[in-house]
Structures are given as structure tokens and as C-alpha cells.
Design a protein around this motif. Structure first.
Motif, PDB file in Angstrom:
ATOM      1  N   LEU A 112       0.980  -1.000   0.001  1.00 33.44           N
ATOM      2  CA  LEU A 112       0.043  -0.224  -0.165  1.00 33.44           C
ATOM      3  C   LEU A 112       0.933   1.516  -0.289  1.00 33.44           C
ATOM      4  O   LEU A 112       0.579   2.562  -0.650  1.00 33.44           O
ATOM      5  N   SER A 121      -1.569   4.211  -6.801  1.00 34.60           N
ATOM      6  CA  SER A 121      -3.207   4.059  -6.321  1.00 34.60           C
ATOM      7  C   SER A 121      -4.880   4.345  -6.633  1.00 34.60           C
ATOM      8  O   SER A 121      -5.450   2.905  -6.497  1.00 34.60           O
ATOM      9  N   PHE A 169      -6.473   0.961  -8.093  1.00 32.44           N
ATOM     10  CA  PHE A 169      -5.847   0.121  -7.453  1.00 32.44           C
ATOM     11  C   PHE A 169      -6.886  -0.556  -6.546  1.00 32.44           C
ATOM     12  O   PHE A 169      -6.983   0.168  -5.329  1.00 32.44           O
ATOM     13  N   GLN A 170      -7.872  -2.307  -6.637  1.00 30.77           N
ATOM     14  CA  GLN A 170      -7.583  -2.507  -5.375  1.00 30.77           C
ATOM     15  C   GLN A 170      -6.980  -3.635  -4.706  1.00 30.77           C
ATOM     16  O   GLN A 170      -5.689  -4.219  -4.958  1.00 30.77           O
ATOM     17  N   PRO A 171      -6.578  -3.272  -3.616  1.00 31.19           N
ATOM     18  CA  PRO A 171      -5.839  -4.717  -2.900  1.00 31.19           C
ATOM     19  C   PRO A 171      -6.575  -4.918  -2.122  1.00 31.19           C
ATOM     20  O   PRO A 171      -7.518  -4.684  -1.572  1.00 31.19           O
ATOM     21  N   LEU A 172      -6.304  -6.750  -2.564  1.00 35.10           N
ATOM     22  CA  LEU A 172      -7.012  -8.046  -1.616  1.00 35.10           C
ATOM     23  C   LEU A 172      -6.489  -9.051  -0.552  1.00 35.10           C
ATOM     24  O   LEU A 172      -5.081  -8.829  -0.912  1.00 35.10           O
ATOM     25  N   ARG A 173      -6.918  -9.622   0.439  1.00 36.10           N
ATOM     26  CA  ARG A 173      -6.206  -9.587   0.792  1.00 36.10           C
ATOM     27  C   ARG A 173      -6.380 -11.774   1.244  1.00 36.10           C
ATOM     28  O   ARG A 173      -7.572 -11.671   1.627  1.00 36.10           O
ATOM     29  N   ASP A 228     -11.734 -12.185  -0.827  1.00 33.73           N
ATOM     30  CA  ASP A 228     -11.179 -12.566   0.180  1.00 33.73           C
ATOM     31  C   ASP A 228     -10.824 -12.881   1.567  1.00 33.73           C
ATOM     32  O   ASP A 228     -12.215 -12.764   1.546  1.00 33.73           O
ATOM     33  N   ALA A 272     -14.627  -9.033   0.328  1.00 34.42           N
ATOM     34  CA  ALA A 272     -14.278  -8.699  -0.850  1.00 34.42           C
ATOM     35  C   ALA A 272     -14.231  -9.118  -2.239  1.00 34.42           C
ATOM     36  O   ALA A 272     -13.165 -10.142  -2.316  1.00 34.42           O
ATOM     37  N   LEU A 312     -12.392  -6.702  -8.646  1.00 32.65           N
ATOM     38  CA  LEU A 312     -13.357  -5.313  -9.009  1.00 32.65           C
ATOM     39  C   LEU A 312     -13.820  -6.116  -9.722  1.00 32.65           C
ATOM     40  O   LEU A 312     -15.491  -5.933 -10.336  1.00 32.65           O
TER      41      LEU A 312
END
Lengths: 337, 563
Positions: free
Chosen positions: A85, A94, A97-101, A113, A117, A120
Motif C-alpha cells: 500500500l 493507487s 488499484f484494489q488491494p485484496l487480502r 478475500d 471482497a 473488482l
């Protein structure tokens, strides 16, 4: 507890070279076909080098960082996530940008995730039949093709199979990177052996060559198996598959890695798609190696080198790089050690 | 240092003496960790408040841009400010202690960093100062702190974790290599609950909150932007409008800017001073003044810009209270005119302190002086708006009357009108127009005068019809044509599509007065009007006698004026 720096935070010189000189022409070609910037789903890592290197050709990007259980592993993963990030914020990439965990395999299999989520770019359908709409999927695994769970199932392999269902209707480029270490050795050999048993003539001899590769030549074994496996999965899911020559290199920490690139074009129909490359074509693809950022043909090959066909399969590369590789083609057949 | 109820240290011996006060030490353990949630939850009751607090720190770090990214489980606030070195970051962790000078910084209480305690389970602050080779990371494990406090409560007997212990145990620092030229601070609120993330992900709500509360720049489309910014830059110490960018997974990037409200008049800008002549605030305000040509109704700022109606207090660019709080200063029409303005009052006096909730100021003498000065300034603005409103109303009346005259003229031309009713209506119109003429905007006065003249002419013609009742409306119309052809009057009976016939016009007394440039009081104007009507009635409107008398008056008036 001190935060432990992971060795894969920064890319190796070889990986950088592959991203810049090998993958980039593949992606440029895909962008020309798609007619727009490419949406990305992948494992960019904390340094987000994919995203930085290809920032001019990427649109929406979904980056996955795993979040394992267990305090030490979880802390490492959270730190990777923080760095990712930070990287995207500092470099102003950013937006979009989609962060997934979570594990990318779980996201492909279950579509969500750990935070619930979904990637996208999806078709908005319920989770069990959700499709993804990505143009580029980069599964830059640090580990191998996969380890089997107690039931003998490799989640990574399952996820790869599922990926083609998820991407139904959307042509895409798949970049795959594995280390040669995994728990599927026996299965890899068996796969090649059974392929050999179905083959005749020269093809049989070539498969035999790969099947006999030992532990030290695992990169060759993967080089043969992964394209065969992927193409079969792709065709069963109505994708025509074009496989680029695989690349072997030493990653961070000296781990032997194999990198693949596939262009997957979705076709209409119900039964299966047929790719232009035959099994023989796939098995005859040269293995390219990268050392200190320099590309060359692998010293071993299961059959006589055909300079003309090599030049053809390397045709997507810039002229200078193609020539550099062709000049390193060795003499006739080399036998594995 | 965890103590339960039974083990709290009690002085071994009573040190007190009868009739004397003595100091007794306060220990770390005497300040419980519960203070953190009490303050955090009490002060920051709305999830968006913490965005304000971290943005505030960014402003204090001289950031020119703040990017706020909302993901499915986190909020990241990144600024390009100066960043912090190791010592500054350690100091930032202090609770209720701030090295910031009230005069120059927005935040000064030293608790804003904890504003997200209730919101997230993990707070990460990564910061880098230009020139250094390291970025520093401060991590708060708010989730673990909350668990610890909850366990303390459930323990039997209850435990009490000291605040210092809580912060020491559940916050950590680290460092990492970074490019020397970089400077930034990234605040990440991680593991936010689904409810809160939903609230934070509401782009409309977030935009509204930011526009209401943060020092956001005007839209580049706002015509007075440069003028106001230049003046604020000169008059308000430390004034800086920041670029705030919103990003989220589901919406495109958006740069937040104060909207360009249409039809705002020239900005009114001035200082507010206390009784010693010291500047304590500076304000700007724009009255909504649509031009006549715009064709939009005058009045308050439209609903779509309701957040910008009226005035708000700003302290270092951050809003204190809302736009309703000053509306009561405008008394006329139930504060109606207040909402015709948009503006901001920048508090300059450092003695005027916003409360922690930022919905009001702390009570002190400086605040009272500010409120007095603001009251006086707003009263002046109310008077200006009142004058504008009167002008607008007068203009509206003239426009209405112009339509009435069109209608009357058409009916007269058609001969289908009631003499007395029309006469009366024209008379009322002339009376009203004369009384309103002085209130018209300067650029509309000559138009207004022409309208009055037109009404006068119509009135004279109708008056003649009443005095010579022979014939039908048709014959009277024919007579009017003849008169026009003879050049005696400018016919208003002719269809408007035909060119008007030039000729001498029988002027009224009121027109003489107008031509002389005399400003008559309403009563005098009415008297003149009555005299006009009497002359027309007694002598016969437009008759030879009438013309002679009027010519005589005109000649005498001209002589009077020339002498």
C-alpha cells in the motif's frame, strides 16, 4: 518483535529483465488486440514492480497479498501488505488499484478475500457463478506448482483449473511463475509418463526425454508439463491457447524459477477449442534462461535445434533480443544429466 | 504495571497533618488505559472525524496534496507533507501532549492520532522526512488494546492496565530504507469493521464531509477563485488550500473542490478588528446576484449548494461549527437574506480556540470580541443584501407593470376595454412605478423612466375617451389614428406591429418634474399626479385648453430652470 524483511520484497535482476524485455512485448501485443489498457489481477508483491513497470499499459488493477494464520506468518503478511500500500501510494498508482487480502487460490476458487471482497472486475453474478473480466492475470508464485493437502489435492492446481471457468468469455494473458520446489514430483513424472505412453515416434522420444529429467533438471520438466496441462484446461474451457517459450531463471535467494506466458483467446462453442500449437510444438519450444539479466537458450534440449522454428516462436521479441538468444542456440540434441 | 483493586499502593503512613494540604504523588498506574477509549469514543463520535484529524496533521506538515483511499477493509491517508523523523514520530505517540504552537498549527491537543482507536484494529503510520535515509513506521495494535481492556473488565477482581503500559505494550516502531529525496506520511487504518467501512465508502457523504470541514480549494471554474485566494493568502497567516483526492475501489479518482456556485456577485472581503484595532478575523462573502439577462430568480443560494449558503468559521482552514450558526445575526425576513450569501470567516486571533469536537469555540474574551466583530460585519452585509433585495423587487415590479402595459395597450388598440377600469389601472401603475423608480438599479433607471412615460401616454388617451364618450371604441380608435396622423400625439392605439408615428407628445406635470430632475417625495409625486388628472378632467384631456395650459407650464418651468 522485530519485523522480518522478506527476501522477495525487491525483485531479482533476472525478474526485472523478464518483466521489461520478455513480458512487456507479450503485453503490448495483447493491448494491441484488446484495443485498450489491460486490467490486471495478480500478485504484485510489496514492491509492486509489475504495476510500476507496466503502469502505462495497465488499467484497473487488483493486487492480492496473502494473509496467513499464525502470529508470525500473519505479521509477515501484514507487513507485506503495508509495504504494498505504501508503494502504490508513494508512486501515485493507487487510483484504480484494489488491494485484496488472502490466498489468490482462494479468491479464484471462492471469489472473495478474507474481508469478503471480490475482485473488482466481475460480472456481478452471485459468488458461486461469478466470472472475472481481467485482461491480464499474473500469478507470480514464490512457491511451486503446489503442495497437496491431506486429501492429496493441490489447491494451486485446482485454482488454475477454476481460473478458466472464472474467465469464461474474456480473453486474457496469463503469466505464471513457479519455483521448481513443490510436492508434486511424482505426479509430474507420472503425467509425463502417461503422455509418453499415448505418443508415437519423435513425440514419444521427446516426452521420454522430459520424463527422465532428474531433480537437477526440474525446470525442464515443468517447462514441458505446464504448457501441456494449461493448454488442455484452456481448450476444455473454450480458450485457444498460445504458449510463449518458457524461461528459467534464478530468483531471489537462488531459487530456481520457471516463468510462463500464455495468450488465451476465448472462442464461441460448447465442446472445446483447438489451439494452433500441437503437443509437439509445445514440447519443442525452446527453454530460455536468464542469468544476470541476460537471456540465452538453455543448454539442453530434447531434440535437434531448429533455428528457423526458434526464430519464429521468438518473433514477438524485439530484434536485438531475439538475435541474442538465437546466437546462443547450442548444437544438436543434449541429453539431460 | 497492572494492579487490581486490592493492590493499589497506599502510602505506608499517613503524611497529612491537620489543617495543612500536602502533595501526594500520582503514579502511572493511577491513569488507567480506559482513558483512551473514553476520550476517543467521546470526542470522535463519527467515523469521518478521524479523517479530519489525520488530514489536520497533514496540513500542519505543509502538505499540498492529501490522497484518501478507501479499500474493502482499510483507509489510507497519504500526504506529501514534510514527514517526521524518528524523534518526531515517537513524540507523535504521546497522549495529550503536543509540541505544536497554537498560532501556527491546526492540531495542538495531541490526541488526534488516537481518533481511530474505536474505528480500526490496527493503525500504521509510515513517515519519511526529506534528506533522511530511513522511513519510520509506528504501529498501534488497537485491537489488542481493546481486547486487553475488555479482559481487564471481565477479570475477577477487575484489573486496571495503566495507560502508559497499554501504549508501550501495544505500539511499536520500525524503520526501513527509503530514497533521501522522498517526504511523506501514510496513515493506514487497517481492519475496519464492515459497518464503518460502509459509512466511509459512501463517496457522497465523504465528499460532503471533506468540503464542509477541510481547507479545500475552490473549483477552477469559480470565477472569483484567484481573487479570493490571493487576498486570503495575504490577509490570513498560513492560509493554504489543499488538494484533496478521493480514491476507492468502486469509484473513479476525484479531486475535491469547492463548487463554482453560479451568479455570485463580486466578493466582499474585509478584516474584522477588535476594539483595540487588532485584526482578529478576515472574511469573504459573495451575494448571489444573477444578472437580469440570466433569467433566473433572485434569492438564496440554490438547494444543490445548500452546504455553502451563509457563512462558516474557519480556523487554519478547518471549519468550526456549521453554516447555520451565524444565521441569527440576519434579522430581516426571518434571516432570509443570510442564505443569499456564501462566505467564510477566517479566525486569525490565536486566542480563539475551537473546542475538540470543532463544533464551537471555547468561551473566553477573545471569542466574545470575535463574535462582536463578526456581528457588525454581518450586519453590514445584511444591509447590502437588503438594498439588493429592494432593487430586485423594484425591478420585478417594473417588469410586471411592463407586462400589464402591454396587455392594456393591446386591449386599447383593439378597442375592447373598460375606460374607467383601464384608467384606474394605469393610474395605479403610474403611482407605483414612480414610487419604486428610485429603488431601481442604476443601469435600469432610464428603462424605468421610459416605462412611466409610456404609462402616462396611455393614461392620457384613455382619459380622452372617458371625456369624449361619443362613438364606439372603433370610432375612438379611428379618431386616435387621425390624431396620430395629424402629429398631435404618439399613438398607442395603433397596433404595435406598425411603426410608431412621430409627433408632439402632450407631456404630463409628472414628466415635467421628471425632466427637471427634481426628486419629489412620494406625497408630492402623488399630488402632481392628482393635478395632472384634474387638468385632464377639467380642461378635457388633450383639448386645446389642456395643451395650452401644459405648454404654458412647460415654458415657465424652462424659464425657471434656465434662470
Amino acid at each position: 518483535m522485530a519485523l522480518r524483511a522478506s527476501r522477495d520484497f525487491d525483485g531479482s535482476q533476472n525478474k526485472i529483465a523478464i518483466r521489461q524485455r520478455w513480458d512487456r512485448p507479450v503485453l503490448d501485443a495483447a493491448m494491441a488486440v484488446h484495443g485498450h489498457v489491460l486490467s490486471y489481477l495478480g500478485l504484485p508483491g510489496p514492491a509492486a514492480q509489475d504495476l510500476l513497470e507496466w503502469r502505462d499499459i495497465l488499467g484497473v488493477r487488483t493486487g492480492v497479498e496473502r494473509l496467513r494464520r499464525g502470529s508470525v506468518a500473519r505479521e509477515e503478511d501484514r507487513e507485506r501488505h503495508r509495504r504494498l500500500l505504501r508503494t502504490v501510494m508513494i508512486n501515485d498508482i493507487s487510483d484504480g488499484f484494489q488491494p485484496l487480502r488472502g490466498e489468490i487460490e482462494d479468491i479464484i476458487l471462492d471469489t472473495t478475500d478474507v474481508d469478503g471482497a471480490s475482485p473488482l472486475l466481475n460480472d456481478g453474478q452471485p459468488l458461486h457463478r461469478m466470472r472475472f473480466l481481467y485482461d491480464l492475470i499474473n500469478l507470480d508464485f514464490f512457491g511451486g506448482v503446489g503442495y497437496r493437502d491431506k486429501r492429496g489435492i493441490s489447491k494451486r492446481v485446482r485454482a488454475l483449473k477454476k481460473l478458466f471457468e472464472r474467465q469464461q468469455g474474456t480473453s486474457f494473458v496469463l503469466l505464471l511463475t513457479f519455483s521448481v520446489r513443490d510436492g508434486l514430483d511424482d505426479e509430474l513424472t507420472q503425467y509425463l509418463t502417461e503422455t509418453r505412453d499415448r505418443a508415437d515416434g519423435e513425440l514419444r522420444r521427446i516426452v521420454e526425454w522430459y520424463a527422465r529429467c532428474g531433480t537437477g533438471d526440474k525446470d525442464h520438466k515443468l517447462k514441458a508439463l505446464v504448457p501441456l496441462f494449461l493448454q488442455r484446461q484452456a481448450e476444455d474451457n473454450m480458450f485457444r491457447c498460445h504458449t510463449y517459450p518458457p524461461i528459467a531463471y534464478d530468483g531471489n535467494g537462488g531459487t530456481r524459477m520457471v516463468h510462463f506466458a500464455f495468450a488465451l483467446n476465448h472462442t464461441s462453442g460448447n465442446l472445446r477449442a483447438f489451439s494452433a500449437q500441437s503437443d509437439s510444438d509445445l514440447l519443442k519450444l525452446p527453454l530460455v534462461t536468464v542469468h544476470d539479466g541476460r537471456f540465452r537458450a538453455a543448454s539442453k534440449h530434447p531434440c535437434a535445434w531448429d533455428r528457423e522454428s526458434c526464430a519464429k516462436v521468438l518473433g514477438f521479441l524485439p530484434h536485438d533480443l531475439r538475435q541474442a538468444i538465437l546466437t546462443t542456440l547450442p548444437g544438436p540434441v543434449g541429453r539431460p544429466a | 504495571m497492572t494492579n487490581n483493586a486490592e493492590t493499589i499502593d497506599i502510602p505506608a503512613s499517613n503524611i497529612l497533618r491537620d489543617g495543612e494540604f500536602s502533595q501526594v504523588d500520582v503514579k502511572d498506574a493511577d491513569i488507567g488505559g480506559e482513558l483512551l477509549p473514553i476520550l476517543s469514543k467521546g470526542l470522535y463520535t463519527f467515523p469521518l472525524h478521524c479523517i479530519r484529524e489525520y488530514a489536520q496533521n497533514a496540513i500542519d506538515a505543509h502538505a499540498s496534496q492529501i490522497r484518501i483511499k478507501i479499500t474493502s477493509s482499510a483507509v489510507i491517508i497519504h500526504d506529501d507533507g514534510r514527514g517526521m523523523d524518528y524523534g518526531e514520530l515517537v513524540n507523535a505517540r504521546r497522549f495529550g501532549v503536543s509540541a505544536k504552537d497554537i498560532e501556527f498549527f491546526v492540531g495542538f491537543r495531541g490526541i488526534g492520532i488516537y481518533s481511530s482507536f474505536d474505528l480500526c484494529n490496527r493503525l500504521l503510520i509510515t513517515t519519511k522526512k526529506a534528506g533522511g535515509l530511513k522511513a519510520y513506521v509506528l504501529e498501534f495494535d488497537f485491537g489488542a488494546m481493546k481486547s486487553k481492556l475488555a479482559m481487564d473488565k471481565q477479570a475477577d477482581p477487575p484489573n486496571h492496565t495503566a495507560l502508559t503500559e497499554l501504549l508501550t505494550k501495544y505500539s511499536r516502531l520500525s524503520q526501513e530504507s527509503e530514497l533521501p529525496e522522498r517526504h511523506y506520511t501514510t496513515v493506514e487504518l487497517e481492519d475496519i469493521s464492515g459497518t464503518h467501512i460502509k459509512q466511509l465508502s459512501d463517496r457522497d457523504e465523504l465528499r460532503k464531509y471533506i468540503l464542509r470541514n477541510l481547507p479545500v480549494d475552490f473549483s477552477a471554474k469559480f470565477v472569483h477563485r484567484d481573487e479570493i485566494n490571493a487576498r486570503l493568502g495575504k490577509e490570513v497567516p498560513g492560509y493554504k488550500a489543499v488538494k484533496i483526492v478521493l480514491e476507492s475501489d468502486t469509484s473513479p479518482r476525484e479531486t475535491i473542490a469547492k463548487p463554482a456556485i453560479p451568479y455570485l456577485g463580486e466578493p466582499i472581503m474585509d478584516s474584522i478588528k477588535n476594539s483595540d484595532g487588532e485584526k482578529i478575523a478576515f472574511y469573504w462573502g459573495c451575494l448571489r446576484e444573477p444578472s437580469d439577462a440570466a433569467g433566473v430568480p433572485r434569492g438564496r443560494i440554490p438547494d444543490e449548494f445548500s452546504d455553502y449558503r451563509g457563512f462558516v468559521y474557519k480556523v487554519k482552514g478547518f471549519t468550526v461549527g456549521d453554516n447555520a450558526r451565524l444565521s441569527s445575526v440576519f434579522k430581516k425576513g426571518n434571516s432570509g437574506l443570510y442564505w443569499w450569501y456564501t462566505g467564510e470567516i477566517f479566525v486569525i486571533n490565536p486566542g480563539v480556540l475551537p473546542n475538540t469536537a470543532r463544533d464551537d469555540f471555547e468561551t473566553n474574551a477573545a471569542r466574545r470580541a470575535l463574535e462582536k466583530g463578526v456581528h457588525d460585519a454581518l450586519k453590514r452585509l445584511e444591509a447590502k443584501a437588503g438594498a439588493y433585495q429592494e432593487q430586485s423587487r423594484a425591478l420585478d415590479r417594473f417588469k410586471d407593470r411592463a407586462k400589464d402595459l402591454d396587455r392594456l395597450e393591446r386591449s386599447i388598440n383593439d378597442g375592447a376595454y373598460n375606460d374607467l377600469e383601464t384608467y384606474s389601472e394605469l393610474d395605479d401603475a403610474i403611482t407605483e412605478l414612480r414610487s419604486q423608480k428610485g429603488k431601481l438599479p442604476d443601469d435600469q433607471r432610464s428603462w424605468g423612466q421610459e416605462l412611466i412615460k409610456r404609462a402616462d401616454r396611455l393614461k392620457i388617451l384613455v382619459s380622452r375617451g372617458i371625456d369624449s364618450p361619443q362613438g364606439t371604441p372603433k370610432t375612438r380608435r379611428e379618431a386616435a389614428r387621425r390624431q396620430a396622423a395629424e402629429g398631435r400625439v404618439q399613438s398607442t392605439f395603433l397596433p404595435t406591429s406598425q411603426p410608431a408615428v412621430e409627433g408632439p407628445v402632450l407631456k404630463s406635470l409628472a414628466q415635467f418634474v421628471e425632466g427637471a430632475g427634481w426628486a419629489l417625495a412620494d406625497d408630492c409625486a402623488r399630488l402632481i399626479n392628482i393635478l395632472d388628472r384634474s387638468l385632464a378632467d377639467v380642461l378635457g384631456s388633450g383639448s386645446d385648453h389642456h395643451q395650452k395650459v401644459m405648454a404654458d407650464i412647460e415654458a415657465k418651468l424652462a424659464a425657471e430652470l434656465s434662470s
